[in-house]
Design an enzyme around this catalytic site. Structure first.
Site, PDB file in Angstrom:
ATOM      1  N   CYS A 161       1.866   3.608  12.019  1.00 43.59           N
ATOM      2  CA  CYS A 161       3.040   2.970  10.924  1.00 43.59           C
ATOM      3  C   CYS A 161       3.259   4.005  10.421  1.00 43.59           C
ATOM      4  O   CYS A 161       2.554   5.245   9.904  1.00 43.59           O
ATOM      5  CB  CYS A 161       2.159   1.679  10.490  1.00 43.59           C
ATOM      6  SG  CYS A 161       1.071   2.256   9.191  1.00 43.59           S
ATOM      7  N   HIS A 216       0.660  -0.927  -0.447  1.00 40.95           N
ATOM      8  CA  HIS A 216       0.266   0.150  -0.369  1.00 40.95           C
ATOM      9  C   HIS A 216       1.027   0.974   0.397  1.00 40.95           C
ATOM     10  O   HIS A 216       1.703   1.394   0.331  1.00 40.95           O
ATOM     11  CB  HIS A 216      -0.966   0.016   1.361  1.00 40.95           C
ATOM     12  CG  HIS A 216      -0.609  -0.093   2.262  1.00 40.95           C
ATOM     13  ND1 HIS A 216       0.435  -1.190   3.387  1.00 40.95           N
ATOM     14  CD2 HIS A 216       0.029   0.410   3.304  1.00 40.95           C
ATOM     15  CE1 HIS A 216       0.883  -1.069   4.436  1.00 40.95           C
ATOM     16  NE2 HIS A 216       0.569   0.412   5.057  1.00 40.95           N
TER      17      HIS A 216
END
Length: 732
Positions: free
Chosen positions: A238, A65
């Site tokens: 993250c 992603h």
């Protein structure tokens, strides 16, 4: 708005054998629907995110992603692989692959939907349904949340009545994956399954729900039973803030329910974050921080038993983290209380020595100073290019400016650049103090930096002023004061006292010795010639190519910019600046050339990165070589260092000079001896290219390139090791 995933974005027979090929196959589906405008650019962004941290998860899931300027709208693509694809997970290859694409400026609503999908991946029923679904339309509906896993499973006999054997085979495949996932007792899908069996079907919200609200509004259970359950607060984050952040949160919540503890998570993701209620934090018995980027407002959790790990640990072994924080609480192990959070020795991460902390403080100042260096230096260089070397004698443009005269524009550029340069030392000192003492350090830091300029102490004075300011502020913060006075401390008391103390020390005590040392260093640089200058150029070249934008690179760059950050820099200072910029251009240009002349030695992703490296290298952005160094550091970094040292030495030997601190080939007209300068750069690039090609030839073809399958395991293992150890870059 069109749906984020449709049947056209689903591939139930993904035939790719590498993660790069899988990403390309799914990205091509996005491009075919017009959701990706530049396939190569988007894949390069995916590879950059993958280099930061592998996106494979235990339980057979891969979630490549990224955010990208080449994405027109938030999009999901799903692929199911029969053979499995290695995405770097500890338990083996992934058979379920989700490619998540978000625009660079995606709004919170879309990112919330993407984060909700990430949470669903922790639901064992959801992943089992994806492994058994027989048609793409049902798979897309399941991912969108239009049908439940039970409805998707019930629809399978009607969707394929004539393929009983195939459905049976598919049904056997799902338990196999489940067995593989359960091989590790801490696998997050197993945790989710246990949660589902315990009667928590809402463990994975539908994509239309906002998970962040759930994380921060669950109240502490007011159970009137004699014993309160163990209470934990957690933070997950993250680098991208789309997938791992929310998967870790879901995994921790599921494990908390299984363990019988109260666990509330704050997700610091791309969709923003809502801070945990201070009452929840105060009542918590322990803290879990699962993050790969700094936790915002970390001091809120000071003074409690704390487990601090990477975000993937929150996904893969949440039960272990809960057990560990309970053990720390039982032993009475806590972090230092918040009241002690401001002194110098508390700055930096736990367990770091003073040397590491000092480097971070200095890099804090340098990182804020570099934009002023670039803007001011380029404007001054443009002024010299337009008006000649006498432009520094021009009168103020306030008194004399003629719109039609080039000399007036040259004077304007030069004088604006001079004003920007005047901020260098104060900004350096101010943000060093900020790194030590946070915002209260800014005022004395800027004051001390300005005094350093006044007394001609230069950059050495700025460094000293920043460190002294941070120390003075933290010392003041240690003093116990009445509650009634605390409100005026950051506004009046700390700025007043710290500025007075720093000003006294800079003017009366240490300013003159530092100014003398600064003058001595300047005189030494001015006297460099011959072999000494060549050796200095080689050393600076080695430093520029050692960590590609990291601390060592920044030391060399700051040393060079310090020499030209004056109204009339010496010839030696301009030679040093030229050598530093030339060496910094070598690594990305060498990698770009290597991928062109020996493409079979590089993966498809690296070959795509090589195209961008041409522009990055030509622009003096050393970070363009980081994807190559992360994947193969033992071959790439030494090769780059040899080429950089050669270029630095040749630039000094040729006597090339440069007034601009940045710009690459775009400031060649401002370089003294430009032809020889370009020869020095070309020599280093060719040397580095030859070395890296030779070293990679000994290894063999790269995975994903023709003839490279036998080397796949070695290369991907090196890539994972390199990306784990690499620091986040700072622009050179």
């Amino acid at each position: 708005m069109s749906e984020m995933i449709t049947a056209d974005l689903v591939d139930l027979d993904l035939s790719a054998d590498t993660k790069e090929a899988a990403a390309r196959a799914l990205a091509e589906r996005m491009a075919a629907l017009g959701r990706v405008t530049d396939l190569a650019g988007f894949l390069a962004d995916v590879a950059t995110r993958e280099a930061q941290m592998p996106t494979g998860l235990d339980g057979g899931i891969g979630i490549p992603h990224c955010r990208s300027a080449h994405v027109t709208e938030p999009t999901l693509a799903f692929g199911r692989s029969a053979a499995g694809i290695d995405f770097g997970a500890a338990d083996g290859p992934a058979d379920l692959v989700f490619l998540i694409a978000a625009p660079a400026g995606a709004d919170d609503a879309h990112l919330t939907i993407l984060s909700a999908l990430a949470r669903q991946l922790m639901n064992a029923e959801f992943t089992a349904a994806l492994r058994s679904v027989a048609d793409t339309a049902t798979a897309a509906a399941l991912i969108r949340g239009d049908v439940t896993p039970q409805e998707a499973a019930a629809a399978q006999p009607e969707a394929a009545p004539a393929s009983g054997e195939a459905a049976s085979g598919s049904g056997e495949a799902a338990p196999a994956s489940g067995e593989a996932a359960s091989g590790s007792p801490q696998t997050s899908p197993a945790d989710a399954a246990a949660s589902a069996e315990a009667g928590t079907p809402d463990a994975a919200p539908a994509p239309s729900e906002a998970p962040a609200a759930k994380d921060t509004t669950d109240p502490v259970t007011a159970d009137p039973t004699p014993e309160q359950p163990f209470r934990i607060v957690a933070v997950t984050s993250c680098p991208t803030g789309i997938a791992h952040t929310y998967m870790a949160a879901e995994s921790l919540e599921n494990a908390g329910r299984e363990a019988g503890v109260e666990l509330v998570v704050e997700t610091q993701g791309s969709a923003g974050f809502a801070r945990l209620d201070p009452a929840l934090i105060a009542a918590a018995d322990g803290v879990i921080l699962a993050h790969d980027v700094p936790v915002r407002d970390k001091d809120r959790f000071a003074g409690k038993p704390t487990v601090d790990v990477g975000v993937k640990a929150g996904i893969n072994r949440p039960g272990e983290l809960i057990a560990e924080v309970r053990q720390k609480a039982a032993r009475g192990e806590t972090t230092a209380p918040a009241a002690a959070g401001t002194p110098v020795e508390r700055t930096g991460e736990p367990g770091e020595g003073y040397g590491t902390k000092l480097r971070k403080w200095l890099m804090s100042g340098v990182s804020y100073m570099v934009p002023f260096v670039a803007a001011g230096g380029l404007l001054i260089a443009i002024g010299f290019a337009l008006g000649g070397y006498k432009v520094n004698k021009a009168p103020s443009v306030m008194d004399h400016f003629v719109w039609t005269q080039t000399d007036s524009w040259a004077a304007l550029m030069f004088q604006i650049g001079g004003v920007a340069f005047a901020f260098l030392v104060p900004v350096l000192a101010g943000y060093i103090a900020y790194g030590i003492a946070d915002r209260p350090g800014l005022v004395p830091g800027f004051v001390g930096g300005s005094i350093a300029l006044t007394i001609n102490a230069g950059f050495l004075g700025g460094l000293a002023a920043g460190l002294i300011s941070g120390a003075v502020v933290t010392a003041i913060q240690r003093v116990r004061i009445p509650q009634a006075l605390r409100g005026i401390m950051p506004v009046v008391v700390i700025p007043l006292i710290s500025s007075a103390v720093v000003g006294f020390l800079m003017f009366v005590v240490i300013g003159k010795p530092i100014a003398t040392a600064q003058k001595g260093m300047t005189d030494w640089l001015s006297g460099l010639s011959g072999a000494n200058a060549v050796l200095l150029g080689a050393l600076l070249g080695l430093m520029m190519c050692f960590d590609l934008g990291g601390p060592v690179n920044k030391v060399a760059y700051t040393f060079a910019t310090a020499g030209i950050a004056v109204s009339d820099p010496s010839d030696s200072a301009m030679k040093i600046m030229a050598a530093v910029m030339a060496a910094g251009m070598v690594p990305p240009l060498a990698m770009a050339l290597a991928t062109t002349v020996r493409g079979r030695l590089f993966t498809e992703t690296e070959r795509e990165n090589g195209k961008a490296a041409w522009v990055l290298g030509a622009s003096f952005i050393s970070e363009g070589a980081i994807p190559f160094a992360a994947a193969d550091p033992l071959r790439v970094i030494p090769s780059a260092m040899v080429g950089g040292a050669l270029t630095g030495a040749l630039s000094m030997a040729f006597g090339a000079t440069l007034r601009a601190p940045h710009g690459g080939v775009f400031v060649v007209p401002l370089i003294g001896n430009p032809f020889l300068y370009l020869i020095a750069v070309a020599a280093g690039v060719c040397t580095s290219t030859a070395l890296v090609v030779a070293l990679k030839t000994l290894r063999g073809s790269a995975p994903g390139a023709p003839g490279g399958e036998r080397e796949k395991g070695e290369h991907e293992q090196a890539a994972r090791a390199g990306s784990a150890d690499r620091e986040q870059p700072v622009a050179a």
